[in-house]
Scaffold this motif. Structure first.
Motif, PDB file in Angstrom:
ATOM      1  N   SER A  96      41.020  32.557  35.791  1.00  0.00           N
ATOM      2  CA  SER A  96      41.034  33.911  36.339  1.00  0.00           C
ATOM      3  C   SER A  96      39.676  34.595  36.168  1.00  0.00           C
ATOM      4  O   SER A  96      39.062  34.521  35.094  1.00  0.00           O
ATOM      5  CB  SER A  96      42.112  34.754  35.655  1.00  0.00           C
ATOM      6  OG  SER A  96      42.040  36.091  36.095  1.00  0.00           O
ATOM      7  N   PRO A  97      39.202  35.328  37.190  1.00  0.00           N
ATOM      8  CA  PRO A  97      37.984  36.131  37.052  1.00  0.00           C
ATOM      9  C   PRO A  97      38.267  37.541  36.526  1.00  0.00           C
ATOM     10  O   PRO A  97      37.380  38.393  36.553  1.00  0.00           O
ATOM     11  CB  PRO A  97      37.459  36.184  38.487  1.00  0.00           C
ATOM     12  CG  PRO A  97      38.691  36.194  39.328  1.00  0.00           C
ATOM     13  CD  PRO A  97      39.693  35.331  38.593  1.00  0.00           C
ATOM     14  N   TRP A 121      36.344  42.726  36.435  1.00  0.00           N
ATOM     15  CA  TRP A 121      36.321  41.720  37.501  1.00  0.00           C
ATOM     16  C   TRP A 121      34.962  41.032  37.482  1.00  0.00           C
ATOM     17  O   TRP A 121      33.949  41.648  37.767  1.00  0.00           O
ATOM     18  CB  TRP A 121      36.574  42.379  38.851  1.00  0.00           C
ATOM     19  CG  TRP A 121      36.469  41.443  40.034  1.00  0.00           C
ATOM     20  CD1 TRP A 121      36.693  40.086  40.043  1.00  0.00           C
ATOM     21  CD2 TRP A 121      36.112  41.789  41.374  1.00  0.00           C
ATOM     22  NE1 TRP A 121      36.501  39.559  41.290  1.00  0.00           N
ATOM     23  CE2 TRP A 121      36.145  40.589  42.139  1.00  0.00           C
ATOM     24  CE3 TRP A 121      35.788  42.989  42.007  1.00  0.00           C
ATOM     25  CZ2 TRP A 121      35.837  40.561  43.491  1.00  0.00           C
ATOM     26  CZ3 TRP A 121      35.485  42.967  43.354  1.00  0.00           C
ATOM     27  CH2 TRP A 121      35.516  41.764  44.085  1.00  0.00           C
ATOM     28  N   ILE A 123      32.761  39.082  39.367  1.00  0.00           N
ATOM     29  CA  ILE A 123      32.656  38.755  40.791  1.00  0.00           C
ATOM     30  C   ILE A 123      32.096  37.349  40.993  1.00  0.00           C
ATOM     31  O   ILE A 123      32.584  36.590  41.841  1.00  0.00           O
ATOM     32  CB  ILE A 123      31.782  39.799  41.516  1.00  0.00           C
ATOM     33  CG1 ILE A 123      32.362  41.198  41.322  1.00  0.00           C
ATOM     34  CG2 ILE A 123      31.667  39.482  43.008  1.00  0.00           C
ATOM     35  CD1 ILE A 123      31.474  42.301  41.846  1.00  0.00           C
ATOM     36  N   THR A 126      34.599  34.567  40.841  1.00  0.00           N
ATOM     37  CA  THR A 126      35.657  34.572  41.858  1.00  0.00           C
ATOM     38  C   THR A 126      35.373  33.471  42.866  1.00  0.00           C
ATOM     39  O   THR A 126      34.254  33.347  43.366  1.00  0.00           O
ATOM     40  CB  THR A 126      35.706  35.940  42.566  1.00  0.00           C
ATOM     41  OG1 THR A 126      35.852  36.973  41.576  1.00  0.00           O
ATOM     42  CG2 THR A 126      36.866  35.992  43.542  1.00  0.00           C
ATOM     43  N   GLN A 127      36.365  32.657  43.151  1.00  0.00           N
ATOM     44  CA  GLN A 127      36.151  31.432  43.922  1.00  0.00           C
ATOM     45  C   GLN A 127      35.434  31.667  45.247  1.00  0.00           C
ATOM     46  O   GLN A 127      34.513  30.937  45.612  1.00  0.00           O
ATOM     47  CB  GLN A 127      37.490  30.741  44.176  1.00  0.00           C
ATOM     48  CG  GLN A 127      37.341  29.369  44.830  1.00  0.00           C
ATOM     49  CD  GLN A 127      38.675  28.627  44.908  1.00  0.00           C
ATOM     50  OE1 GLN A 127      39.713  29.156  44.538  1.00  0.00           O
ATOM     51  NE2 GLN A 127      38.628  27.400  45.385  1.00  0.00           N
ATOM     52  N   ASN A 130      31.700  32.431  44.357  1.00  0.00           N
ATOM     53  CA  ASN A 130      31.036  31.650  43.318  1.00  0.00           C
ATOM     54  C   ASN A 130      29.799  30.919  43.817  1.00  0.00           C
ATOM     55  O   ASN A 130      28.737  30.979  43.189  1.00  0.00           O
ATOM     56  CB  ASN A 130      32.036  30.663  42.704  1.00  0.00           C
ATOM     57  CG  ASN A 130      31.415  29.825  41.607  1.00  0.00           C
ATOM     58  OD1 ASN A 130      31.023  28.691  41.836  1.00  0.00           O
ATOM     59  ND2 ASN A 130      31.303  30.399  40.414  1.00  0.00           N
ATOM     60  N   SER A 141      29.491  41.748  37.258  1.00  0.00           N
ATOM     61  CA  SER A 141      30.868  42.124  36.929  1.00  0.00           C
ATOM     62  C   SER A 141      31.018  43.638  37.044  1.00  0.00           C
ATOM     63  O   SER A 141      30.044  44.389  36.921  1.00  0.00           O
ATOM     64  CB  SER A 141      31.248  41.664  35.521  1.00  0.00           C
ATOM     65  OG  SER A 141      30.464  42.329  34.545  1.00  0.00           O
TER      66      SER A 141
END
Length: 240
Positions: A96-97, A121, A123, A126-127, A130, A141
């Motif tokens: 999880s991000p 978060w 960022i 995040t997939q 990334n 973030s």
């Protein structure tokens, strides 16, 4: 005064190096920043130290502590103000991000400490983002401090941006890092912006081993004059 503070910092560094040897932390850092030159605001922070550590069970810790001058005094001559943020974060799952966050603020003065709950978060983790962030060596973030506990009646909340960018073309000797805090719903004087911003952008260049030359541009919209400030100094970094 300054000598006592520096001795405390050295003891703190030694303590964290010892703690890093056990299995409670899987990695971390300490950096100490000293700013003998301030361009416009002589009572701004002149020593900052940051500590970060990865802990068990997806927990992590980060803190920053600023030490500031007496107004009208030369840099590093009379450090009599402080501000610190102590952050505990918990990653919601392995991939999880999103981290749940607790931030505790303490500062010199009376009845002005505050604590915040929210989420961060990451960022760049995040997939969907990334690959793009990795290509430019940027981490970014946003911490949403949604609930604040303090001595003011209004429901204040904050967005805190944190970023860091490295430059492999310079053999990773150069970095650009900083933060931007936006605070909302505060009851402020008329000559302070409605949603004031506090931010710092630091450019660092590694001189030798763990020693960096740093220059830092600062913005503080809570100040009614001298909103901007420039600081120049040195940073010493320890990683484990």
């Amino acid at each position: 005064m300054l000598i006592r503070i520096l001795l405390c910092l050295l003891l703190l560094v030694a303590n964290f190096q010892l703690n890093a040897a056990d299995k409670n932390s899987s990695g971390g850092f300490i950096d100490v920043n000293v700013y003998p030159y301030l361009s416009d605001v002589d009572y701004d922070n002149t020593i900052t130290f940051n500590i970060g550590a990865k802990l068990k069970n997806r927990f992590s810790y980060f803190s920053l502590t600023n030490l500031g001058n007496e107004k009208g005094e030369a840099a590093l001559t009379d450090l009599n103000t402080f501000y610190t943020e102590q952050n505990i974060r918990w990653q919601m799952s392995e991939k999880s991000p999103i981290d749940l966050t607790l931030q505790m603020n303490f500062r010199s003065g009376d009845d002005n400490d505050r604590h915040r709950l929210g989420f961060r978060w990451r960022i760049n983790d995040t997939q969907i983002f990334n690959s793009a962030f990795k290509a430019i060596n940027l981490s970014w973030s946003i911490n949403f401090h949604l609930k604040q506990f303090d001595n003011v009646p209004e429901n204040v909340w904050q967005m805190e941006h944190v970023f860091r960018m490295t430059f492999p073309i310079f053999d990773n000797r150069l970095y650009l890092a900083g933060f931007i805090d936006h605070t909302f719903n505060e009851n402020l004087p008329e000559n302070v912006p409605k949603n004031p911003m506090v931010g710092e952008v630091q450019l660092g260049y590694r001189i030798i081993e763990n020693l960096f030359f740093i220059t830092e541009f600062r913005v503080n919209e809570y100040r009614r004059s001298d909103v901007n400030n420039m600081a120049v100094g040195l940073e010493y970094l320890i990683k484990w």
